[in-house]
Design a protein around this motif. Structure first.
Motif, PDB file in Angstrom:
ATOM      1  N   SER A  44       0.945  -1.252   0.207  1.00 33.86           N
ATOM      2  CA  SER A  44      -0.152   0.182   0.264  1.00 33.86           C
ATOM      3  C   SER A  44       0.714   1.196   0.029  1.00 33.86           C
ATOM      4  O   SER A  44       2.033   0.984   0.603  1.00 33.86           O
ATOM      5  N   ALA A  45       0.564   2.490  -0.605  1.00 31.42           N
ATOM      6  CA  ALA A  45       0.843   3.784  -0.485  1.00 31.42           C
ATOM      7  C   ALA A  45       1.208   3.862   1.195  1.00 31.42           C
ATOM      8  O   ALA A  45       2.174   4.609   1.262  1.00 31.42           O
ATOM      9  N   ASN A  46       0.750   3.497   2.254  1.00 36.34           N
ATOM     10  CA  ASN A  46       0.546   3.636   3.580  1.00 36.34           C
ATOM     11  C   ASN A  46       1.912   2.907   4.104  1.00 36.34           C
ATOM     12  O   ASN A  46       2.674   3.143   4.126  1.00 36.34           O
ATOM     13  N   ARG A  58       4.805  11.144   2.697  1.00 37.03           N
ATOM     14  CA  ARG A  58       3.691  10.061   2.596  1.00 37.03           C
ATOM     15  C   ARG A  58       3.162  11.266   0.854  1.00 37.03           C
ATOM     16  O   ARG A  58       3.035  10.643  -0.121  1.00 37.03           O
ATOM     17  N   LEU A  62       3.211   9.658  -2.419  1.00 43.20           N
ATOM     18  CA  LEU A  62       1.178   9.572  -3.462  1.00 43.20           C
ATOM     19  C   LEU A  62       1.081  10.325  -4.811  1.00 43.20           C
ATOM     20  O   LEU A  62       1.508   9.743  -5.085  1.00 43.20           O
ATOM     21  N   ARG A  63       2.170  11.161  -4.440  1.00 37.55           N
ATOM     22  CA  ARG A  63       2.645  11.207  -5.772  1.00 37.55           C
ATOM     23  C   ARG A  63       3.276  10.630  -6.971  1.00 37.55           C
ATOM     24  O   ARG A  63       3.210  10.734  -7.827  1.00 37.55           O
ATOM     25  N   ARG A  66       1.502   7.732  -8.310  1.00 43.43           N
ATOM     26  CA  ARG A  66       0.758   8.656  -9.531  1.00 43.43           C
ATOM     27  C   ARG A  66       1.640   8.410 -10.660  1.00 43.43           C
ATOM     28  O   ARG A  66       0.908   8.903 -12.131  1.00 43.43           O
TER      29      ARG A  66
END
Length: 79
Positions: A44-46, A58, A62-63, A66
């Protein structure tokens, strides 16, 4: 012991901008590695953000997830 004179403002600014460019390149590489890791493991991103804590925030993780490979993750203001 030889004491060097301080650099000019222009030299100091150039050194900072060069360092920021290297940081941008390193973040871009880290972003590509994060995308590959997520694709390979399903992390996961986390989870990924926790693993790179201190190197990338964080929101930047996330960026990065993407982005397409080769795209800048987080540029400095002059970039």
């Amino acid at each position: 012991m030889t004491i060097e004179p301080p650099p000019s403002v222009t030299d100091a600014v150039d050194a900072v901008l060069d360092a920021l460019d290297r940081v941008d390149e390193a973040r871009s590489r880290l972003g590509a590695v994060l995308r590959a890791e997520q694709a390979k493991t399903g992390a996961s991103a986390n989870e990924l953000a926790e693993r790179v804590r201190g190197a990338m925030s964080r929101p930047l993780v996330l960026r990065a997830l993407r982005q397409k490979d080769g795209a800048p993750v987080g540029e400095h203001p002059s970039g």
